[in-house]
Write an enzyme that holds these catalytic residues in place. Structure first.
Site, PDB file in Angstrom:
ATOM      1  N   ARG A 264      11.456  -6.072   6.426  1.00 16.53           N
ATOM      2  CA  ARG A 264      12.647  -4.815   5.410  1.00 16.53           C
ATOM      3  C   ARG A 264      13.971  -6.031   5.495  1.00 16.53           C
ATOM      4  O   ARG A 264      15.259  -5.519   4.405  1.00 16.53           O
ATOM      5  CB  ARG A 264      12.019  -4.065   4.821  1.00 16.53           C
ATOM      6  CG  ARG A 264      12.422  -3.764   3.242  1.00 16.53           C
ATOM      7  CD  ARG A 264      12.123  -2.053   3.004  1.00 16.53           C
ATOM      8  NE  ARG A 264      12.677  -1.550   1.717  1.00 16.53           N
ATOM      9  CZ  ARG A 264      12.722  -0.395   1.689  1.00 16.53           C
ATOM     10  NH1 ARG A 264      13.493   0.041   2.657  1.00 16.53           N
ATOM     11  NH2 ARG A 264      13.593   0.124   0.884  1.00 16.53           N
TER      12      ARG A 264
ATOM     13  N   HIS B 289       5.873   5.991  -2.613  1.00 15.92           N
ATOM     14  CA  HIS B 289       7.398   6.925  -2.449  1.00 15.92           C
ATOM     15  C   HIS B 289       7.634   7.946  -2.683  1.00 15.92           C
ATOM     16  O   HIS B 289       8.223   8.791  -1.963  1.00 15.92           O
ATOM     17  CB  HIS B 289       7.739   5.865  -3.697  1.00 15.92           C
ATOM     18  CG  HIS B 289       7.782   4.780  -3.603  1.00 15.92           C
ATOM     19  ND1 HIS B 289       7.147   3.613  -5.045  1.00 15.92           N
ATOM     20  CD2 HIS B 289       8.288   4.243  -2.556  1.00 15.92           C
ATOM     21  CE1 HIS B 289       7.844   2.659  -4.788  1.00 15.92           C
ATOM     22  NE2 HIS B 289       8.704   2.281  -2.704  1.00 15.92           N
TER      23      HIS B 289
ATOM     24  N   ALA C 181       3.028   2.017   3.111  1.00 16.10           N
ATOM     25  CA  ALA C 181       4.074   1.302   3.199  1.00 16.10           C
ATOM     26  C   ALA C 181       5.324   1.537   1.699  1.00 16.10           C
ATOM     27  O   ALA C 181       6.093   1.065   2.290  1.00 16.10           O
ATOM     28  CB  ALA C 181       3.604  -0.657   2.385  1.00 16.10           C
TER      29      ALA C 181
ATOM     30  N   CYS D  28       0.954  -1.289  -0.094  1.00 15.19           N
ATOM     31  CA  CYS D  28      -0.067   0.038  -0.183  1.00 15.19           C
ATOM     32  C   CYS D  28       0.995   1.487   0.071  1.00 15.19           C
ATOM     33  O   CYS D  28       2.347   1.324  -0.170  1.00 15.19           O
ATOM     34  CB  CYS D  28      -0.700   0.025   1.523  1.00 15.19           C
ATOM     35  SG  CYS D  28      -0.343   0.402   3.039  1.00 15.19           S
TER      36      CYS D  28
HETATM   37 FE1  CFM Z   1      13.203  -0.083  -5.217  1.00 17.60          FE
HETATM   38 FE2  CFM Z   1      12.345  -2.109  -5.365  1.00 17.60          FE
HETATM   39 FE3  CFM Z   1      11.110  -0.700  -3.994  1.00 17.60          FE
HETATM   40 FE4  CFM Z   1      13.619  -1.279  -3.069  1.00 17.60          FE
HETATM   41 FE5  CFM Z   1      12.954  -3.541  -1.521  1.00 17.60          FE
HETATM   42 FE6  CFM Z   1      11.454  -3.946  -3.908  1.00 17.60          FE
HETATM   43 FE7  CFM Z   1       9.664  -2.431  -2.488  1.00 17.60          FE
HETATM   44 MO1  CFM Z   1      11.131  -4.619  -1.300  1.00 17.60          MO
HETATM   45  S1  CFM Z   1      14.374  -1.680  -5.231  1.00 17.60           S
HETATM   46  S2  CFM Z   1      12.317   0.670  -3.388  1.00 17.60           S
HETATM   47  S3  CFM Z   1      14.126  -2.122  -1.341  1.00 17.60           S
HETATM   48  S4  CFM Z   1      11.382  -0.940  -6.021  1.00 17.60           S
HETATM   49  S5  CFM Z   1      12.614  -5.430  -2.592  1.00 17.60           S
HETATM   50  S6  CFM Z   1      12.448  -4.057  -5.641  1.00 17.60           S
HETATM   51  S7  CFM Z   1       9.435  -4.116  -2.903  1.00 17.60           S
HETATM   52  S8  CFM Z   1      10.634  -2.466  -0.679  1.00 17.60           S
HETATM   53  S9  CFM Z   1       9.382  -0.437  -2.562  1.00 17.60           S
END
Ligand code: CFM
Length: 555
Positions: A107, A207, A76, A73
């Protein structure tokens, strides 16, 4: 790149002896027609043309309710992913206790508090307002203010950040007003994020919200210029399993000065003066490209895409950074580091390759690793049959060249785009236009990312936001030697007799970045794909055929 040669001429591609278009239609067979039509746009047979162009893939769109998705989500993405790894901000989850608890260190992002004098490290704590029925009915602002006060009294942090969960948005608590009030009262930086879980279609929205918030409230608030040459920021590296430690080791050997990392092994002070660096490096494009774009517009810091997953990719990235600074001594030192470290890694890969050559991998994870980790598999001679992201956008698949063609829908319009202009005093383009042009001619591609698909073989199946049903079908059809995903998928996949490597948390391993990390990964994959244990595993219906008749076996 050590990829198999692409066949750019044939029209009908083959995927491990099968027709990928047929496989695609089989994946869709059980869906109602409307769902099948929607999913068909997100399942694409890869085809790279002469100019490196690839087919359009549907992505960053809502998951069909009822399909079991891997996605997380918005909360997250904001709290867990981008801000979570910063050790000296007290991150308070405003919401029910579960949201805070399940985003707490699962994580495996690491940090090293010994490098900052105050030694603050709050990531080992789980802070939450633990909302109850009473707050849902009468409002949670009072409890939030109390929580901020309590955290301040106990820990005296430099900053406190507040993260909104779904119910906060539904009942309309004004977290920003509470933060402003407490900032004034306490005299430290207190800021909030409207990152309610339901916003956007995945963690990707979180993000963006996190990038906007850090940029607005922190970046540019401290103009102290650090000592050291060749100043860089590392964006989109989160120190999972210690990756950042290995990358920092290489930076130090090469002589680069790391001003800040967003946000593995990071501190709030480093964010505050990150605008004093001379170059931004983007590792995970999906989660952090917004900060890079905004820093370039406001302060004139250019960015380049790099990748420290894979030994060859690491060497290439170090060379690219050195090339940017146009300093002979620096370039020579980088070459020395590569010569001292790479041969040992290559020799290890060559030895392991005898057991891994030709083995088949599938990667379904996140918004960048499903691409980057294909490098490591290629170094072991393994073939990526199929890959996809959970929540990436078209540019992460097809390359940033498609950015102007991406349609803005109601869900993406919901996430604020900040209007950034050059800072009247602090804007300072680090390179002249001619210098940029000269460097581009030498292969330093600014603000560029080619995406996953142009680097994959023709005929490979690219699947966005893969569903549980499609996962089972893919496994039954191809029986890959390894499947890469996360904890939610791990045991379901292993019950099919296929080992699953977690690419989010790295299971219990890591680092996998840089030279030493590559070696760790080779060893781990060798162990997993060479183990005989998977061959002994029988599913219940294979042992008792009557179960197959009762439940069916094709998912
Ligand atoms: Fe970038 Fe990722 Fe992500 Fe990531 Fe991650 Fe991920 Fe993620 Mo899990 S590199 S920041 S450290 S998009 S592994 S492939 S899914 S937490 S949001």
């Amino acid at each position: 790149m050590a990829k198999a040669a692409k066949d750019k001429t044939t029209e009908a591609f083959e995927l491990d002896g099968r027709n990928p278009e047929t496989i695609k239609s089989q994946l869709l067979l059980k869906y109602p027609p409307k769902v099948a039509r929607k999913r068909a746009k997100q399942i694409v047979v890869n085809k790279v043309d002469e100019d490196g162009k690839v087919p359009v893939i549907g992505s960053n769109i809502r998951t069909v309710p009822g399909l079991i998705s891997q996605r997380g989500c918005c909360y997250a993405g904001c709290k867990g992913v981008v801000l979570g790894p910063t050790r000296d901000i007290v991150n308070i989850t405003h919401g029910p206790v579960g949201c805070g608890f399940y985003s707490w260190l699962t994580r495996r992002n690491q940090t090293d508090p010994s490098t900052t004098p105050d030694g603050h490290n709050f990531i080992t704590y789980c802070f939450t307002t633990d909302m109850q029925d009473e707050e849902i009915i009468f409002g949670g602002e009072k409890k939030l203010a109390q929580a901020i006060q309590e955290a301040y009294d106990i820990f005296h942090p430099k900053a406190i950040a507040v993260f909104s969960t779904c119910p906060v948005g539904l009942i309309g608590d004004d977290v920003h007003a509470v933060c402003r009030e407490m900032k004034e009262k306490l005299g430290i930086n207190v800021f909030g994020f409207s990152c309610e879980g339901y916003k956007g279609v995945s963690q990707s929205a979180g993000h963006h919200i996190a990038n906007n918030g850090v940029f607005t409230h922190v970046v540019g608030t401290d103009d102290t210029v650090k000592d050291g040459d060749f100043k860089i920021n590392m964006l989109g590296e989160y120190n999972i399993g210690g990756d950042a430690f290995e990358i920092e080791r290489l930076f130090e050997l090469c002589g680069f000065t790391l001003v800040s990392t967003f946000s593995g092994n990071s501190t709030i002070d480093a964010f505050a003066n990150s605008h004093t660096a001379d170059l931004n490096l983007i590792m995970c494009h999906r989660s952090i490209n917004y900060v890079a774009e905004m820093m370039e517009k406001k302060y004139g810091v250019p960015w380049i895409k790099i990748n420290f997953i894979g030994a060859e990719a690491t060497a290439k990235s170090l060379r690219k950074i050195a090339a940017y600074f146009e300093d002979e001594a620096l370039m020579a030192r980088v070459e020395e580091v590569i010569t001292a470290e790479l041969p040992e890694i290559e020799a290890a890969a060559a030895a392991i390759r005898q057991r891994t050559e030709g083995k088949k991998a599938m990667l379904f994870v996140g918004g960048s690793r499903a691409h980057h980790y294909q490098e490591l598999f290629a170094e072991l001679g393994m073939k990526t049959l199929s890959a996809g992201y959970e929540f990436a956008h078209r540019d992460d698949y097809e390359g940033r060249r498609v950015l102007p063609d991406i349609k803005i829908d109601a869900d993406s319009r919901n996430i604020e785009e900040l209007d950034i202009v050059p800072d009247p005093e602090k804007f300072n383009p680090r390179k002249s236009e001619e210098a940029i042009k000269g460097l581009e001619e030498k292969g330093v591609d600014f603000a560029g990312y080619e995406g996953m698909m142009p680097e994959m073989d023709n005929g490979a199946l690219v699947i966005d936001d893969i569903s549980h049903h499609e996962t089972e079908k893919m496994i039954a059809t191809f029986k890959p030697d390894i499947f890469c995903a996360g904890i939610k998928e791990k045991y379901v996949v292993q019950k099919h007799g296929v080992p699953l490597k977690q690419l989010h948390s790295y299971d219990y391993g890591g680092p996998y970045a840089g030279f030493k990390g590559a070696l760790n990964f080779y060893t781990e994959i060798d162990r997993m794909v060479s183990s005989k244990v998977w061959g002994f595993l029988k599913a219940p219906w294979q042992q008792s055929p009557e179960l197959a008749a009762r439940y069916g076996t094709d998912g």
